[in-house]
Motif scaffolding. Structure first.
Motif, PDB file in Angstrom:
ATOM      1  N   PRO A  81       0.808  -1.225   0.000  1.00  0.00           N
ATOM      2  CA  PRO A  81       0.000   0.000   0.000  1.00  0.00           C
ATOM      3  C   PRO A  81       0.841   1.276   0.000  1.00  0.00           C
ATOM      4  O   PRO A  81       0.295   2.380  -0.140  1.00  0.00           O
ATOM      5  N   THR A  82       2.173   1.121   0.150  1.00  0.00           N
ATOM      6  CA  THR A  82       3.063   2.280   0.160  1.00  0.00           C
ATOM      7  C   THR A  82       4.018   2.167  -1.021  1.00  0.00           C
ATOM      8  O   THR A  82       5.113   1.607  -0.920  1.00  0.00           O
ATOM      9  N   PRO A  83       3.634   2.656  -2.157  1.00  0.00           N
ATOM     10  CA  PRO A  83       4.440   2.466  -3.378  1.00  0.00           C
ATOM     11  C   PRO A  83       5.672   3.364  -3.393  1.00  0.00           C
ATOM     12  O   PRO A  83       5.750   4.363  -2.668  1.00  0.00           O
ATOM     13  N   ASP A  84       6.622   2.981  -4.247  1.00  0.00           N
ATOM     14  CA  ASP A  84       7.746   3.872  -4.508  1.00  0.00           C
ATOM     15  C   ASP A  84       7.336   4.860  -5.590  1.00  0.00           C
ATOM     16  O   ASP A  84       6.167   4.893  -6.004  1.00  0.00           O
ATOM     17  N   ASP A  85       8.291   5.637  -6.066  1.00  0.00           N
ATOM     18  CA  ASP A  85       7.964   6.677  -7.047  1.00  0.00           C
ATOM     19  C   ASP A  85       8.442   6.310  -8.449  1.00  0.00           C
ATOM     20  O   ASP A  85       8.553   7.181  -9.319  1.00  0.00           O
ATOM     21  N   ASP A  86       8.716   5.035  -8.673  1.00  0.00           N
ATOM     22  CA  ASP A  86       9.197   4.598  -9.974  1.00  0.00           C
ATOM     23  C   ASP A  86       8.058   3.919 -10.730  1.00  0.00           C
ATOM     24  O   ASP A  86       7.603   2.843 -10.335  1.00  0.00           O
ATOM     25  N   PRO A  87       7.580   4.509 -11.826  1.00  0.00           N
ATOM     26  CA  PRO A  87       6.444   3.911 -12.552  1.00  0.00           C
ATOM     27  C   PRO A  87       6.774   2.569 -13.210  1.00  0.00           C
ATOM     28  O   PRO A  87       5.862   1.846 -13.609  1.00  0.00           O
ATOM     29  N   ALA A  88       8.047   2.211 -13.324  1.00  0.00           N
ATOM     30  CA  ALA A  88       8.418   0.954 -13.972  1.00  0.00           C
ATOM     31  C   ALA A  88       8.317  -0.240 -13.028  1.00  0.00           C
ATOM     32  O   ALA A  88       8.313  -1.387 -13.498  1.00  0.00           O
ATOM     33  N   THR A  89       8.248   0.004 -11.739  1.00  0.00           N
ATOM     34  CA  THR A  89       8.242  -1.112 -10.788  1.00  0.00           C
ATOM     35  C   THR A  89       6.826  -1.379 -10.292  1.00  0.00           C
ATOM     36  O   THR A  89       6.142  -0.490  -9.785  1.00  0.00           O
ATOM     37  N   SER A  90       6.391  -2.621 -10.419  1.00  0.00           N
ATOM     38  CA  SER A  90       5.068  -2.997  -9.921  1.00  0.00           C
ATOM     39  C   SER A  90       5.081  -3.090  -8.410  1.00  0.00           C
ATOM     40  O   SER A  90       6.087  -3.443  -7.788  1.00  0.00           O
ATOM     41  N   GLU A  91       3.922  -2.819  -7.821  1.00  0.00           N
ATOM     42  CA  GLU A  91       3.757  -2.924  -6.362  1.00  0.00           C
ATOM     43  C   GLU A  91       2.981  -4.168  -5.972  1.00  0.00           C
ATOM     44  O   GLU A  91       2.647  -4.354  -4.799  1.00  0.00           O
ATOM     45  N   GLY A  92       2.670  -5.026  -6.954  1.00  0.00           N
ATOM     46  CA  GLY A  92       1.915  -6.246  -6.673  1.00  0.00           C
ATOM     47  C   GLY A  92       2.698  -7.481  -7.091  1.00  0.00           C
ATOM     48  O   GLY A  92       3.569  -7.422  -7.961  1.00  0.00           O
ATOM     49  N   ILE A  93       2.338  -8.641  -6.495  1.00  0.00           N
ATOM     50  CA  ILE A  93       3.011  -9.884  -6.843  1.00  0.00           C
ATOM     51  C   ILE A  93       2.105 -11.058  -6.494  1.00  0.00           C
ATOM     52  O   ILE A  93       1.280 -10.969  -5.565  1.00  0.00           O
ATOM     53  N   PHE A  94       2.261 -12.144  -7.245  1.00  0.00           N
ATOM     54  CA  PHE A  94       1.489 -13.361  -6.998  1.00  0.00           C
ATOM     55  C   PHE A  94       2.274 -14.284  -6.085  1.00  0.00           C
ATOM     56  O   PHE A  94       3.475 -14.482  -6.267  1.00  0.00           O
ATOM     57  N   VAL A  95       1.570 -14.838  -5.102  1.00  0.00           N
ATOM     58  CA  VAL A  95       2.154 -15.814  -4.179  1.00  0.00           C
ATOM     59  C   VAL A  95       1.573 -17.173  -4.542  1.00  0.00           C
ATOM     60  O   VAL A  95       0.372 -17.404  -4.393  1.00  0.00           O
ATOM     61  N   PHE A  96       2.429 -18.059  -5.051  1.00  0.00           N
ATOM     62  CA  PHE A  96       1.982 -19.373  -5.496  1.00  0.00           C
ATOM     63  C   PHE A  96       1.983 -20.338  -4.318  1.00  0.00           C
ATOM     64  O   PHE A  96       3.028 -20.631  -3.733  1.00  0.00           O
TER      65      PHE A  96
END
Length: 608
Positions: A78-93
């Motif tokens: 919920p606290t993103p960085d300021d780089d638009p190229a990096t996603s803030e989400g990820i899948f946990v398998f």
């Protein structure tokens, strides 16, 4: 939390040996210090921490997938960085049904992996995941991070960067440019909560509970609501696949031109069946666009109507005979000649050596009569068992139906599964050596593929040569969304050989009789702008009649949000230059959820 520096990420990366297991690229686990999701995702398609163990990765659960082979859940910082190229989400398998719920605040310890849907040989991009996780639920009922809105303003007009030549054309190692390329934009949101609003459906829902929408309603739109694929550089960046994380029974039953009104929200995933996919936790209400199946006009008394129709693996056990018959009689208006593709043998996919298809064809003819149509006669040649590709045991082939009250077939004996048809001259006119016959059935071009069926017809005293085709499929080609850009279209090599063979045969006819009426038609499995079509057309010996339509109307098939051409009717100069030549792609299947074939038929009317 401030953005970690490149030096910091490099310090976290440990060299390791790669291996591939079931499409998952793993490296020998090595420990990494506590990191955030955007540190794992990094600024390229591959995680800088792939193969490393990460500890206490924090996030809010945004979606849970408790079905299929890829069970797990998505988390987002919920606290993103300021780089638009990096996603803030990820899948946990997790591999089994997750015990988390949307809104849970969790920490995850596990190994970062790059999973390639469809396996590495597919050329697909990979999905960054945390595998073998240990999950700690800190609290429940937390607000889910607000979704990123995907719309016409946010998705770039360019589709993908050119691949890195030093990496065999892969874009995996390139720094993402989400403001420049659509594939980079979607990748920068991988695993994040996203949203589309009032999105028009551009591929109908299917039995797998999938559909496609566009977030760019004006992008190469046609009048029926679809998005047209008109060149290799018209990938249509606004297309997005929609699936649902809810019950399959609740998935909308949609046709092209319908709209998912309101908002559709959920994590952005990537899969082998369409690339970037919104896995909806909330799906918009369906509003019908009222799309209706088309009906072509009836041919005039002096017009010959010739049609092509892929009936999709038709065999006597199918329940679609009445529907196909109705389509031929009512929507196609009972053409004089119908080239059918994918007629299977009498027991369909049962692989017992049966090659005869008389029961299949007779059942269709009877259904046509029952629907009020003519009692068609027919001609075909049985293939050698399991030598023509398609569904194993099905022995698909092309079949000519013709209305004997309007047109006659010129029979010449000797045509069989292995004998090549030729062209001779009699009194200055071209004629076939055998009719029906097959073009060069032993040729390399036709290995494991359907051999062209050639027939000689007579209409009002004029001979018409018809070549029924079903070229090699696109199976095995890299997807538009592949990691290799531009993607490799390996299947077209065989189609080019096939096109050259058919073109050479047409040249033989025209060299013998310059003004001969020749039609080459069928499921060409390639676009009207493709090299396959150019080889077929040659120096004007043939011309694809679909080019008589406006570009926005050129389609016979709908795949992954792209309305495109696979089926064509090509004609010789004597037909093209004649009076009242009329071509129609009759849209009765490709745009509808209840389609009886995945192809639309086409009809050509002309005066020989």
């Amino acid at each position: 939390m401030p953005r970690k520096s490149t030096a910091r990420l490099a310090a976290l990366t440990v060299a390791a040996v790669c291996s591939t297991v079931s499409g998952v690229v793993l490296t020998t686990p090595a420990h990494a210090d506590s990191v955030r999701i955007h540190d794992i995702q990094g600024t390229t398609r591959l995680s800088p921490l792939a193969g490393q163990k990460v500890t206490d990765v924090a996030g809010i659960v945004t979606g849970v997938r408790a079905y299929g082979s890829s069970k797990g859940f998505w988390i987002q910082d919920p606290t993103p960085d300021d780089d638009p190229a990096t996603s803030e989400g990820i899948f946990v398998f997790t591999g089994s049904a997750p015990k988390t719920a949307v809104g849970d605040s969790v920490t995850v310890t596990g190994t970062v992996s790059e999973y390639v849907p469809g396996g590495t040989s597919s050329g697909n991009q990979s999905v960054t995941e945390i595998t073998r996780p240990t999950v700690t639920v800190l609290s429940g009922g937390n607000p889910v991070p607000a979704p990123v809105v995907i719309d016409a303003q946010t998705v770039p007009a360019e589709y993908a960067p050119a691949g890195d030549t030093a990496a065999n054309g892969s874009i995996n190692g390139l720094t993402l440019e989400p403001a420049t390329y659509a594939l980079d934009y979607y990748e920068s949101l991988e695993g994040m909560n996203v949203q589309v609003a009032d999105a028009r459906v551009v591929t109908a829902s299917n039995r797998y509970s999938e559909l496609w929408v566009t977030v760019k309603p004006h992008e190469h739109a046609n009048r029926r609501g679809g998005t047209v694929y008109g060149s290799y550089r018209s990938q249509n960046t606004g297309r997005l696949q929609i699936q649902s994380l809810g019950p399959a029974a609740d998935f909308p039953t949609a046709d092209v031109g319908d709209t998912l009104t309101g908002t559709t929200t959920g994590p952005l995933d990537y899969n082998q069946y369409g690339g970037y996919t919104l896995d909806a936790t909330e799906i918009g209400a369906l509003k019908s666009g009222g799309l209706q199946r088309e009906t072509t006009r009836k041919q005039g008394r002096g017009e010959l109507a010739v049609a092509t129709y892929n009936v999709e693996n038709l065999d006597p056990s199918d329940s679609t005979f009445e529907a196909h018959a109705s389509a031929i009689v009512n929507n196609l208006q009972s053409p004089d000649i119908v080239s059918l593709e994918e007629i299977q043998d009498n027991n369909g996919a049962t692989d017992d050596g049966t090659v005869d298809a008389s029961q299949t064809v007779d059942k269709l003819i009877d259904a046509i009569v029952a629907a009020g149509g003519p009692h068609y006669d027919w001609r075909s040649i049985d293939p050698v068992n399991d030598q023509d590709g398609g569904q194993p045991g099905g022995n698909i082939r092309q079949v000519f139906l013709f209305n004997p009250q309007r047109v006659s077939f010129t029979d010449r004996p000797g045509g069989d599964s292995t004998t090549a048809v030729g062209v001779t001259e009699v009194h200055g006119k071209a004629r076939l050596t055998v009719s029906p016959g097959r073009i060069d059935p032993a040729g390399e071009a036709w290995k494991d593929s359907r051999k062209p069926l050639v027939g000689e017809f007579v209409f009002r005293g004029r001979t018409v040569f018809v070549i029924a085709n079903h070229f090699a499929s696109k199976g095995g080609d890299q997807a538009l969304h592949a990691q290799y850009q531009p993607p490799t279209r390996g299947s077209e090599t065989q189609r080019h050989l096939q096109a050259a063979e058919v073109h050479a045969f047409v040249e033989d006819i025209l060299d013998t009789q310059k003004n001969a009426d020749v039609i080459a038609l069928g499921d060409i499995n390639d676009f009207e702008f493709s090299d396959t079509a150019k080889i077929l057309e040659g120096d004007g010996e043939l011309w694809s009649a679909i080019k008589s339509l406006r570009k926005s109307e050129r389609y016979t098939y709908d795949y992954q949000g792209n309305s495109q051409v696979l089926d064509q009717i090509l004609v010789s100069p004597s037909i093209r230059r004649g009076c009242d030549v009329d071509y129609d792609s009759v849209h009765i299947n490709s745009e509808f959820h209840d389609q009886i074939s995945d192809h639309d038929p086409q009809v050509l009317r002309f005066r020989p």
